[in-house]
Design a protein around this motif. Structure first.
Motif, PDB file in Angstrom:
ATOM      1  N   GLU A  29      20.964  36.817  42.843  1.00 23.58           N
ATOM      2  CA  GLU A  29      21.446  36.228  41.596  1.00 23.58           C
ATOM      3  C   GLU A  29      22.705  36.960  41.148  1.00 23.58           C
ATOM      4  N   VAL A  30      23.623  36.222  40.550  1.00 22.29           N
ATOM      5  CA  VAL A  30      24.845  36.818  39.998  1.00 22.29           C
ATOM      6  C   VAL A  30      24.554  37.252  38.564  1.00 22.29           C
ATOM      7  N   VAL A  31      24.833  38.526  38.266  1.00 22.54           N
ATOM      8  CA  VAL A  31      24.533  39.053  36.931  1.00 22.54           C
ATOM      9  C   VAL A  31      25.784  39.206  36.065  1.00 22.54           C
ATOM     10  N   GLY A  32      26.963  38.925  36.642  1.00 22.88           N
ATOM     11  CA  GLY A  32      28.183  39.034  35.857  1.00 22.88           C
ATOM     12  C   GLY A  32      29.421  38.761  36.684  1.00 22.88           C
ATOM     13  N   GLU A  33      30.516  38.462  35.988  1.00 20.72           N
ATOM     14  CA  GLU A  33      31.806  38.226  36.641  1.00 20.72           C
ATOM     15  C   GLU A  33      32.881  39.040  35.934  1.00 20.72           C
ATOM     16  N   ALA A  34      33.738  39.689  36.723  1.00 22.88           N
ATOM     17  CA  ALA A  34      34.824  40.494  36.178  1.00 22.88           C
ATOM     18  C   ALA A  34      36.147  40.030  36.772  1.00 22.88           C
ATOM     19  N   ALA A  35      37.191  39.997  35.940  1.00 24.09           N
ATOM     20  CA  ALA A  35      38.505  39.538  36.389  1.00 24.09           C
ATOM     21  C   ALA A  35      39.428  40.693  36.773  1.00 24.09           C
ATOM     22  N   ASP A  36      38.998  41.930  36.501  1.00 19.52           N
ATOM     23  CA  ASP A  36      39.798  43.094  36.896  1.00 19.52           C
ATOM     24  C   ASP A  36      38.880  44.295  37.064  1.00 19.52           C
ATOM     25  N   GLY A  37      39.441  45.389  37.557  1.00 23.63           N
ATOM     26  CA  GLY A  37      38.641  46.568  37.840  1.00 23.63           C
ATOM     27  C   GLY A  37      37.994  47.195  36.635  1.00 23.63           C
ATOM     28  N   ARG A  38      38.719  47.255  35.510  1.00 25.51           N
ATOM     29  CA  ARG A  38      38.161  47.861  34.304  1.00 25.51           C
ATOM     30  C   ARG A  38      36.933  47.094  33.830  1.00 25.51           C
ATOM     31  N   GLU A  39      37.040  45.775  33.847  1.00 19.63           N
ATOM     32  CA  GLU A  39      35.904  44.956  33.439  1.00 19.63           C
ATOM     33  C   GLU A  39      34.742  45.114  34.423  1.00 19.63           C
ATOM     34  N   ALA A  40      35.056  45.289  35.698  1.00 12.37           N
ATOM     35  CA  ALA A  40      34.022  45.472  36.710  1.00 12.37           C
ATOM     36  C   ALA A  40      33.214  46.735  36.442  1.00 12.37           C
ATOM     37  N   VAL A  41      33.911  47.820  36.090  1.00 10.61           N
ATOM     38  CA  VAL A  41      33.227  49.086  35.793  1.00 10.61           C
ATOM     39  C   VAL A  41      32.325  48.925  34.571  1.00 10.61           C
TER      40      VAL A  41
END
Length: 225
Positions: A29-41
């Motif tokens: 399952e996908v628990v989230g989506e980030a558009a850049d590295g900072r958001e990914a962290v």
């Protein structure tokens, strides 16, 4: 057990395609989506995913910086990073491996390969083909660590002879099954040796164990299978 996946890519269309593919699997399952590295962290710390599917080239904090932060966070010790790259073998991939990534996958991979890659990395295995392993190590990771020969020898002294043997073969890209066939033992026995070596050397996964094997000189660059 459901594999929880975080998507990090600056292309919304690509993230959407990945979400559809992953959410269609019963064990993912996908628990989230980030558009850049900072958001990914930030999302990784908030959602504690099992695997982060990380693009390298993103605006702001790129995938390399994000990988280093995620892999360096003790609270995220159970999170693995799978790097997505346009070029399977390049300096960015080597930097990602140094930062702690569990493996990498070319963006040209088909859906079955992507899903298999997520499962492989989630299981703590390194996603490195024999050819890719040797190329990356030879070009970028084979420089010895800035330490004396004595300290390097001492670092490996915690391993048994069998663990060193298995580690050296894993460093050439051989799978547990390949190693088991050569050593006339079961794949389970090989896996046990690999995990013991990882634990003794504080390697978070098989990819880092491979890097240590070359950096400490256990396996010389360019060694054939």
């Amino acid at each position: 057990m459901t594999i929880r996946v975080l998507l990090a890519d600056d292309q919304a269309l690509l993230r959407g395609a990945f979400r559809l593919l992953i959410d269609a699997e019963e064990d993912m399952e996908v628990v989230g989506e980030a558009a850049d590295g900072r958001e990914a962290v930030e999302l990784a710390r908030a959602t504690r995913p099992d695997v982060v599917l990380m693009d390298i080239r993103m605006p702001g904090t790129d995938g390399l910086g994000a990988t280093a932060e995620i892999c360096g966070d003790e609270a995220l010790s159970g999170t693995r990073v799978l790097i997505l790259t346009t070029f399977e073998i390049d300096e960015y991939v080597a930097q990602a491996l140094r930062a702690g990534a569990g493996g990498f996958l070319g963006k040209g991979a088909d859906p079955k390969e992507l899903l298999a890659a997520v499962r492989t990395v989630a299981a703590g295995e390194a996603l490195l083909s024999p050819a890719a392993t040797r190329a990356v190590i030879d070009q970028f990771l084979a420089q010895p660590e800035p330490a004396s020969a004595a300290s390097t020898s001492e670092r490996l002294s915690v391993l048994t002879a069998r663990e060193r043997e298995v580690m050296s073969m894993a460093a050439t890209g051989l799978t547990n099954e390949d190693i088991a066939e050569r050593m006339f033992v079961s794949p389970f026995t090989v896996r046990t040796h690999v995990h013991r070596a990882m634990s003794k050397l504080d390697a978070r996964d098989r990819a880092q164990l491979v890097a240590i094997a070359y950096q400490t000189g256990l396996v010389p660059p360019g060694r054939p299978n």
